[in-house]
Design a protein around this motif. Structure first.
Motif, mmCIF file in Angstrom:
data_model
loop_
_atom_site.group_PDB
_atom_site.id
_atom_site.type_symbol
_atom_site.label_atom_id
_atom_site.label_comp_id
_atom_site.label_asym_id
_atom_site.label_seq_id
_atom_site.Cartn_x
_atom_site.Cartn_y
_atom_site.Cartn_z
ATOM 1 N N ALA A 188 0.838 -1.203 0.000
ATOM 2 C CA ALA A 188 0.000 0.000 0.000
ATOM 3 C C ALA A 188 0.870 1.249 0.000
ATOM 4 O O ALA A 188 0.584 2.229 -0.707
ATOM 5 N N LEU A 191 2.276 1.927 -3.454
ATOM 6 C CA LEU A 191 1.257 2.474 -4.356
ATOM 7 C C LEU A 191 0.981 3.949 -4.036
ATOM 8 O O LEU A 191 0.880 4.782 -4.942
ATOM 9 N N ARG A 194 3.441 6.382 -5.477
ATOM 10 C CA ARG A 194 3.353 6.647 -6.914
ATOM 11 C C ARG A 194 2.516 7.883 -7.208
ATOM 12 O O ARG A 194 2.598 8.444 -8.304
ATOM 13 N N GLU A 198 -2.800 7.839 -9.148
ATOM 14 C CA GLU A 198 -2.586 6.420 -9.418
ATOM 15 C C GLU A 198 -3.213 5.550 -8.333
ATOM 16 O O GLU A 198 -3.856 4.533 -8.623
ATOM 17 N N SER A 199 -3.037 5.948 -7.079
ATOM 18 C CA SER A 199 -3.616 5.195 -5.959
ATOM 19 C C SER A 199 -5.131 5.164 -6.056
ATOM 20 O O SER A 199 -5.770 4.138 -5.820
ATOM 21 N N VAL A 202 -6.336 2.698 -8.771
ATOM 22 C CA VAL A 202 -6.225 1.296 -8.338
ATOM 23 C C VAL A 202 -7.294 0.978 -7.304
ATOM 24 O O VAL A 202 -7.933 -0.080 -7.350
ATOM 25 N N ASN A 203 -7.510 1.897 -6.353
ATOM 26 C CA ASN A 203 -8.535 1.659 -5.340
ATOM 27 C C ASN A 203 -9.914 1.548 -5.963
ATOM 28 O O ASN A 203 -10.716 0.682 -5.566
ATOM 29 N N LEU A 340 -5.115 0.269 1.988
ATOM 30 C CA LEU A 340 -4.685 1.380 1.139
ATOM 31 C C LEU A 340 -5.385 2.683 1.512
ATOM 32 O O LEU A 340 -4.746 3.722 1.715
#
Length: 488
Positions: A188, A191, A194, A198-199, A202-203, A340
């Motif tokens: 987490a 990520l 980044r 981006e996080s 993805v989430n 995350l």
């Protein structure tokens, strides 16, 4: 622009009155908002849409709760567990509406910490922030431990092997180090480093997947639905429904995560209130559908006390084992998403507290290239990974419930205080049925808090004493609002 106002302690002078004035000085709403807008290209990047903010809150809420809590709540209410989830949702809704109003009025990253600073003063804001560290930080560690358990279940059902106990539990719980718990926190962290955009992407993908798995569960379970399994519907009476609601309430904690993204939302005044309310509605619908499908497909005594109630329901209803594997995959995704999003929320609350001088400045230092608090993210992630991997959390994890409810109660009170102090303040969302809604929010929080055990209370009080000592030793002395003594 004036950045502070005198709190209940009155004007700041010398001696004890000066100290009291410092403890309860308010940070004005205008100052809070202006401070976060002044960052320009040097602060956090505004990149999150309404969809991503809603997914952030769903990601922080929809996790281990529904995969585990159903088996614990069913014995308390029988088929009426569905009503227990509804009652728990109503309880959460009172606080969610208050969060929505304050998020639209004070659209910054500090969540209830910032709201409290504007309405009740520095000391109460510090206490709220310290409670949020318990809610976010310790709960991330506890959830990471649960992720390891589901990884073991998935491995056992697919490759027929599991990690040795020495590598899947902390010292004191039969192991040496909980490797999976450390791994999921560090993943987490990688990520988050980044970048926020981006996080968030993805989430959002993980949220879609885990909602899809739960809807798949409903679709399969409803094919085995038998009305007779719902009779008698309320075998334990109203008391059973209330008990199930108390158990289920903590499955709803996390809807406030969007309020930690105020500095990274594209349109915070409009989107934060919508994201908070939308996420709670989505989670409530999913929870109630899952609960109804489960008790309708299988006689409720067969899933009472099960630690994998959903997988058991599908196995009984279909006679197949692959469904349990799919549910385990869903649980792994769900828990990773919680780690995350809650880890993200913790770093943003510390960012806001650091901006106010209450914690060291390293937590508010933003990378000029990535536009995220890199050092903050690394420090918090490493500490939580060590906590998850090496420390048996026990009652400390249970105390997160008190910390969360305490923060919720303060937000409800904050709505009332801000309405009285700043009736002219622009509000993109107004809590309906004011002042009944925030008052009920406080009362429900108090009711649930006093239903928790003595050991949990003692751990929470110890946590608060440590927090007050930290504030006295650092926060009070370094506060951005501190007025130096005369002649200093």
């Amino acid at each position: 622009m004036s950045t502070v106002s005198a709190g209940p302690g009155g004007p700041v002078g010398g001696g004890a009155p000066a100290r009291r004035g410092q403890l309860f000085r308010l940070k004005s709403v205008d100052a809070i908002v202006a401070q976060h807008e002044e960052q320009g290209g040097h602060g956090l990047r505004r990149s999150m849409s309404l969809l991503q903010l809603t997914a952030l809150s769903i990601g922080a809420t929809l996790g281990t709760g529904i995969f585990v809590i159903l088996g614990e709540a069913v014995p308390l209410a029988g088929p009426a567990v569905v009503l227990g989830f509804v009652l728990a949702a109503v309880t959460a809704l009172f606080s969610a509406l208050s969060y929505a109003e304050l998020a639209g009025s004070i659209p910054v990253s500090g969540s209830s910490y910032s709201y409290t600073y504007a309405t009740m003063g520095e000391l109460v804001a510090w206490v709220c922030g310290w409670c949020l560290m318990l809610e976010y930080g310790v709960s991330v560690a506890a959830v990471a431990v649960g992720w390891g358990a589901y990884i073991d279940d998935l491995a056992a059902n697919t490759v027929g092997t599991v990690l040795p106990e020495a590598l899947s539990a902390p010292p004191g719980d039969g192991g040496v180090v909980n490797v999976p718990a450390i791994v999921v926190v560090l993943l987490a962290m990688a990520l988050l480093l980044r970048g926020t955009s981006e996080s968030a992407k993805v989430n959002t993908a993980m949220v879609v997947l885990k909602v899809g798995v739960l809807l798949f569960f409903c679709a399969v379970a409803f094919t085995a639905f038998r009305a007779g399994n719902l009779a008698p519907f309320v075998p334990m009476g109203v008391a059973g429904i209330t008990a199930a609601a108390s158990q289920a309430f903590f499955s709803y904690i996390g809807f406030d995560a969007a309020s930690t993204a105020g500095d990274e939302s594209r349109d915070p005044r409009r989107d934060l209130p919508r994201a908070i309310v939308l996420s709670l509605l989505v989670v409530t619908v999913v929870y109630c559908l899952v609960a109804l499908a489960a008790v309708g497909a299988v006689p409720w005594p067969q899933i009472s006390g099960s630690e994998a109630a959903l997988a058991d329901v599908l196995s009984i209803a279909t006679g197949q084992t692959w469904t349990a594997v799919l549910l385990s995959i869903g649980a792994v995704i769900a828990i990773a998403s919680v780690v995350l999003t809650v880890l993200y929320g913790q770093t943003r609350i510390l960012y806001a507290m650091s901006r106010d001088g209450l914690v060291p400045p390293v937590f508010s230092k933003v990378s000029a290239r990535r536009r995220i608090p890199v050092a903050n993210t690394v420090i918090v992630s490493v500490l939580i990974a060590l906590l998850a991997g090496l420390v048996p959390l026990g009652e400390l994890a249970n105390a997160t419930s008190i910390g969360t409810l305490f923060a919720f109660a303060l937000v409800n009170i904050g709505v009332v205080l801000l309405r009285r102090a700043r009736p002219d303040l622009p509000r993109t969302f107004r809590t309906p049925l004011y002042p009944l809604t925030p008052v009920l929010g406080v009362l429900f929080c108090v009711l649930l808090v006093f239903g928790l055990g003595t050991a949990t209370w003692l751990v929470f009080l110890a946590w608060m004493l440590v927090g007050l000592a930290v504030y006295a030793g650092y926060g009070y002395r370094h506060s951005a609002l501190r007025t130096p003594p005369a002649g200093a």
